[in-house]
Scaffold this motif. Structure first.
Motif, PDB file in Angstrom:
ATOM      1  N   GLY A  58     -51.380  35.370   1.447  1.00 39.19           N
ATOM      2  CA  GLY A  58     -51.544  36.096   0.188  1.00 39.19           C
ATOM      3  C   GLY A  58     -50.242  36.796  -0.093  1.00 39.19           C
ATOM      4  O   GLY A  58     -49.177  36.174   0.002  1.00 39.19           O
ATOM      5  N   VAL A  59     -50.312  38.080  -0.388  1.00 41.11           N
ATOM      6  CA  VAL A  59     -49.075  38.847  -0.605  1.00 41.11           C
ATOM      7  C   VAL A  59     -48.948  39.912   0.484  1.00 41.11           C
ATOM      8  O   VAL A  59     -49.913  40.200   1.206  1.00 41.11           O
ATOM      9  CB  VAL A  59     -49.046  39.461  -2.027  1.00 41.11           C
ATOM     10  N   THR A  60     -47.754  40.505   0.581  1.00 42.99           N
ATOM     11  CA  THR A  60     -47.460  41.319   1.765  1.00 42.99           C
ATOM     12  C   THR A  60     -48.322  42.578   1.881  1.00 42.99           C
ATOM     13  O   THR A  60     -48.660  42.982   2.988  1.00 42.99           O
ATOM     14  CB  THR A  60     -45.973  41.712   1.800  1.00 42.99           C
ATOM     15  N   HIS A  83     -43.913  39.511  -2.237  1.00 40.39           N
ATOM     16  CA  HIS A  83     -44.292  40.874  -2.632  1.00 40.39           C
ATOM     17  C   HIS A  83     -44.975  40.874  -3.995  1.00 40.39           C
ATOM     18  O   HIS A  83     -44.441  40.295  -4.963  1.00 40.39           O
ATOM     19  CB  HIS A  83     -43.061  41.781  -2.702  1.00 40.39           C
ATOM     20  N   CYS A  84     -46.099  41.553  -4.096  1.00 35.45           N
ATOM     21  CA  CYS A  84     -46.794  41.727  -5.376  1.00 35.45           C
ATOM     22  C   CYS A  84     -45.938  42.630  -6.272  1.00 35.45           C
ATOM     23  O   CYS A  84     -45.531  43.719  -5.848  1.00 35.45           O
ATOM     24  CB  CYS A  84     -48.149  42.368  -5.103  1.00 35.45           C
ATOM     25  N   ALA A  85     -45.704  42.182  -7.510  1.00 39.95           N
ATOM     26  CA  ALA A  85     -44.840  42.956  -8.420  1.00 39.95           C
ATOM     27  C   ALA A  85     -45.426  44.344  -8.688  1.00 39.95           C
ATOM     28  O   ALA A  85     -44.692  45.335  -8.749  1.00 39.95           O
ATOM     29  CB  ALA A  85     -44.674  42.196  -9.734  1.00 39.95           C
ATOM     30  N   MET A  86     -46.738  44.429  -8.820  1.00 42.49           N
ATOM     31  CA  MET A  86     -47.335  45.738  -9.120  1.00 42.49           C
ATOM     32  C   MET A  86     -47.167  46.718  -7.952  1.00 42.49           C
ATOM     33  O   MET A  86     -46.960  47.914  -8.164  1.00 42.49           O
ATOM     34  CB  MET A  86     -48.825  45.583  -9.446  1.00 42.49           C
ATOM     35  N   ALA A  87     -47.237  46.195  -6.720  1.00 47.43           N
ATOM     36  CA  ALA A  87     -47.142  47.076  -5.554  1.00 47.43           C
ATOM     37  C   ALA A  87     -45.792  47.796  -5.499  1.00 47.43           C
ATOM     38  O   ALA A  87     -45.682  48.869  -4.906  1.00 47.43           O
ATOM     39  CB  ALA A  87     -47.379  46.276  -4.274  1.00 47.43           C
ATOM     40  N   ILE A 172     -48.867  39.448 -14.423  1.00 47.58           N
ATOM     41  CA  ILE A 172     -49.626  38.204 -14.656  1.00 47.58           C
ATOM     42  C   ILE A 172     -50.835  38.506 -15.549  1.00 47.58           C
ATOM     43  O   ILE A 172     -51.058  37.838 -16.566  1.00 47.58           O
ATOM     44  CB  ILE A 172     -50.129  37.614 -13.306  1.00 47.58           C
ATOM     45  N   HIS A 173     -51.609  39.509 -15.166  1.00 52.91           N
ATOM     46  CA  HIS A 173     -52.795  39.844 -15.973  1.00 52.91           C
ATOM     47  C   HIS A 173     -52.389  40.439 -17.327  1.00 52.91           C
ATOM     48  O   HIS A 173     -53.087  40.254 -18.317  1.00 52.91           O
ATOM     49  CB  HIS A 173     -53.711  40.804 -15.200  1.00 52.91           C
ATOM     50  N   GLN A 174     -51.258  41.133 -17.352  1.00 52.58           N
ATOM     51  CA  GLN A 174     -50.784  41.735 -18.606  1.00 52.58           C
ATOM     52  C   GLN A 174     -50.417  40.648 -19.623  1.00 52.58           C
ATOM     53  O   GLN A 174     -50.474  40.880 -20.824  1.00 52.58           O
ATOM     54  CB  GLN A 174     -49.545  42.606 -18.297  1.00 52.58           C
ATOM     55  N   PRO A 197     -60.426  43.295 -13.970  1.00 59.44           N
ATOM     56  CA  PRO A 197     -60.072  44.597 -14.551  1.00 59.44           C
ATOM     57  C   PRO A 197     -58.594  44.972 -14.482  1.00 59.44           C
ATOM     58  O   PRO A 197     -58.230  46.068 -14.924  1.00 59.44           O
ATOM     59  CB  PRO A 197     -60.937  45.586 -13.755  1.00 59.44           C
ATOM     60  N   GLU A 198     -57.739  44.094 -13.956  1.00 60.45           N
ATOM     61  CA  GLU A 198     -56.293  44.314 -14.090  1.00 60.45           C
ATOM     62  C   GLU A 198     -55.810  43.926 -15.489  1.00 60.45           C
ATOM     63  O   GLU A 198     -54.646  44.138 -15.831  1.00 60.45           O
ATOM     64  CB  GLU A 198     -55.513  43.484 -13.063  1.00 60.45           C
ATOM     65  N   CYS A 199     -56.701  43.344 -16.293  1.00 60.45           N
ATOM     66  CA  CYS A 199     -56.306  42.933 -17.654  1.00 60.45           C
ATOM     67  C   CYS A 199     -56.216  44.143 -18.571  1.00 60.45           C
ATOM     68  O   CYS A 199     -56.776  45.208 -18.301  1.00 60.45           O
ATOM     69  CB  CYS A 199     -57.327  41.946 -18.222  1.00 60.45           C
ATOM     70  N   LEU A 256     -50.116  32.651 -13.927  1.00 59.33           N
ATOM     71  CA  LEU A 256     -49.758  32.044 -12.643  1.00 59.33           C
ATOM     72  C   LEU A 256     -48.928  33.031 -11.825  1.00 59.33           C
ATOM     73  O   LEU A 256     -47.875  33.480 -12.272  1.00 59.33           O
ATOM     74  CB  LEU A 256     -48.944  30.768 -12.892  1.00 59.33           C
ATOM     75  N   CYS A 257     -49.414  33.373 -10.640  1.00 60.93           N
ATOM     76  CA  CYS A 257     -48.704  34.327  -9.781  1.00 60.93           C
ATOM     77  C   CYS A 257     -47.905  33.555  -8.729  1.00 60.93           C
ATOM     78  O   CYS A 257     -48.484  33.049  -7.762  1.00 60.93           O
ATOM     79  CB  CYS A 257     -49.696  35.277  -9.119  1.00 60.93           C
ATOM     80  N   GLY A 258     -46.585  33.485  -8.916  1.00 55.36           N
ATOM     81  CA  GLY A 258     -45.714  32.697  -8.034  1.00 55.36           C
ATOM     82  C   GLY A 258     -45.764  33.148  -6.581  1.00 55.36           C
ATOM     83  O   GLY A 258     -45.779  32.314  -5.669  1.00 55.36           O
ATOM     84  N   VAL A 259     -45.837  34.445  -6.344  1.00 56.65           N
ATOM     85  CA  VAL A 259     -45.784  34.907  -4.947  1.00 56.65           C
ATOM     86  C   VAL A 259     -47.048  34.509  -4.176  1.00 56.65           C
ATOM     87  O   VAL A 259     -47.009  34.315  -2.962  1.00 56.65           O
ATOM     88  CB  VAL A 259     -45.527  36.436  -4.843  1.00 56.65           C
ATOM     89  N   MET A 260     -48.155  34.375  -4.887  1.00 57.22           N
ATOM     90  CA  MET A 260     -49.393  33.938  -4.234  1.00 57.22           C
ATOM     91  C   MET A 260     -49.325  32.459  -3.820  1.00 57.22           C
ATOM     92  O   MET A 260     -50.137  32.000  -3.029  1.00 57.22           O
ATOM     93  CB  MET A 260     -50.588  34.146  -5.175  1.00 57.22           C
ATOM     94  N   LYS A 261     -48.363  31.726  -4.390  1.00 54.59           N
ATOM     95  CA  LYS A 261     -48.261  30.284  -4.078  1.00 54.59           C
ATOM     96  C   LYS A 261     -47.183  30.011  -3.031  1.00 54.59           C
ATOM     97  O   LYS A 261     -46.906  28.859  -2.703  1.00 54.59           O
ATOM     98  CB  LYS A 261     -47.931  29.472  -5.344  1.00 54.59           C
TER      99      LYS A 261
HETATM  100 FE1  SF4 Z   1     -49.767  41.274  -7.709  1.00 50.51          FE
HETATM  101 FE2  SF4 Z   1     -49.848  38.635  -8.286  1.00 50.51          FE
HETATM  102 FE3  SF4 Z   1     -52.131  40.025  -7.928  1.00 50.51          FE
HETATM  103 FE4  SF4 Z   1     -50.609  40.428 -10.072  1.00 50.51          FE
HETATM  104  S1  SF4 Z   1     -51.701  38.548  -9.552  1.00 50.51           S
HETATM  105  S2  SF4 Z   1     -51.560  42.015  -8.819  1.00 50.51           S
HETATM  106  S3  SF4 Z   1     -48.539  40.209  -9.238  1.00 50.51           S
HETATM  107  S4  SF4 Z   1     -50.535  39.630  -6.397  1.00 50.51           S
END
Ligand code: SF4
Ligand code: 13P
Length: 300
Positions: A58-60, A83-87, A172-174, A197-199, A256-261
């Motif tokens: 997943g992400v870190t 790394h998740c961009a939001m984190a 991504i959700h934004q 709910p991140e939308c 599409l979340c690149g870091v998740m892939k």
């Molecule tokens: Fe972070 Fe990707 Fe999840 Fe968005 S979709 S919160 S960038 S891990």
């Protein structure tokens, strides 16, 4: 690919390892995982596993959360730069400053944060238990970090709370807009609308069901409806199709979340062979982050 799968299976036995994968990871990664789920489900599994090694796909921040819950276990993050961009949008100093400006307020933090930020929170939450966590707080003033959309959604369902929102968001959700949902709804008027709910709030307003990735899958599985518009990351399509035969799913194609892939079968083989890269956190951060994360796993 078969070769890689066999290799992973034998290395897993040799290492007494468990493989956890988020619902957004690549299909082939989900297919070899011991558990695929949302952030809360995966954290709960990490907290109770008796495996010696946890491989977190997943992400870190997810692998870090597993390490905070299991300081004595080996936790491996196959792609340490995922790394998740939001984190990265709200650091520990930002939280300290918010506390200084709002004395007496509690800090509720979305699990999509670094370990150093978690160490400054009173309690963490995921998209699955955010409403329960916020309404369980004694304090009326709640500093909510880092996700302004999730915080605003929680505030809208807990009107007695005064939510003080940090300005973070998931890019991504934004990128999903209300117009995209309207367009899909015109093409598929009978489809039920599932929204993470991140939308943005304008997208959440269009929802029939609002919830975490796991809740979206459960709703689709249990619903009599045959068609669904899904406002979240595209990786969800794999489980939805697998677990809901005969049903159709329509996604805004921007999500599409690149870091998740980044995590692949090759990276999982490599990390099980070399037992690296292991998650390692400074002891003081790990100790201070434990209580907020543990509280998160207890509020379901
Ligand atoms: Fe972070 Fe990707 Fe999840 Fe968005 S979709 S919160 S960038 S891990
Ligand atoms: P959940 O799977 O907990 O709903 O989280 C979504 C997400 O963005 C993870 O990064």
């Amino acid at each position: 690919m078969e070769n890689l799968r066999e290799r992973i299976s034998s290395l897993k036995k040799k290492r007494n390892a468990i493989i956890l994968a988020h619902n957004y990871t690549l299909p082939e990664v989900q297919d070899i995982a011991d558990l695929v789920g949302d952030s809360l489900g995966l954290s709960l599994e990490a907290a109770k596993t008796d495996a010696d090694v946890i491989v977190f796909c997943g992400v870190t921040f997810m692998a870090e959360t597993a390490k905070i819950l299991n300081p004595s276990k080996i936790v491996i993050s196959p792609e340490p730069d995922a790394h998740c961009a939001m984190a990265g949008m709200c650091g520990p100093e930002d939280i300290k400053e918010m506390r200084r400006r709002n004395p007496g307020a509690a800090v509720v933090g979305y699990v999509n944060s670094t370990a150093a930020s978690k160490a400054e929170m009173d309690v963490c939450c995921t998209s699955s238990n955010v409403l329960d966590v916020v309404s369980s707080m004694e304090e009326q003033d709640i500093i909510f970090v880092p996700d302004s959309n999730l915080g605003a959604y929680a505030g809208s369902r807990a009107p007695s709370k005064n939510m003080i929102l940090w300005k973070g968001f998931c890019p991504i959700h934004q990128s999903i807009t209300a117009e995209m949902i309207d367009d899909l709804k015109r093409e598929h008027p009978d489809a039920l609308v599932l929204v993470h709910p991140e939308c943005r709030s304008q997208v959440i307003e269009k929802a029939d069901v609002i919830g975490s990735t796991e809740m979206m899958i459960r709703s689709a599985r249990e619903s009599d409806n045959k068609e669904f518009i899904v406002a979240t990351e595209l990786g969800m399509k794999h489980r939805l199709m697998k677990e809901c035969p005969g049903k159709s799913f329509y996604f805004p194609d921007v999500a599409l979340c690149g870091v998740m892939k980044m995590t692949t079968l090759n990276s999982i083989v490599r990390c099980l062979e070399t037992m690296s890269p292991q998650v390692s956190l400074p002891a003081d951060i790990s100790e201070r982050a434990y209580n907020p994360v543990k509280r998160m796993t207890e509020i379901k």
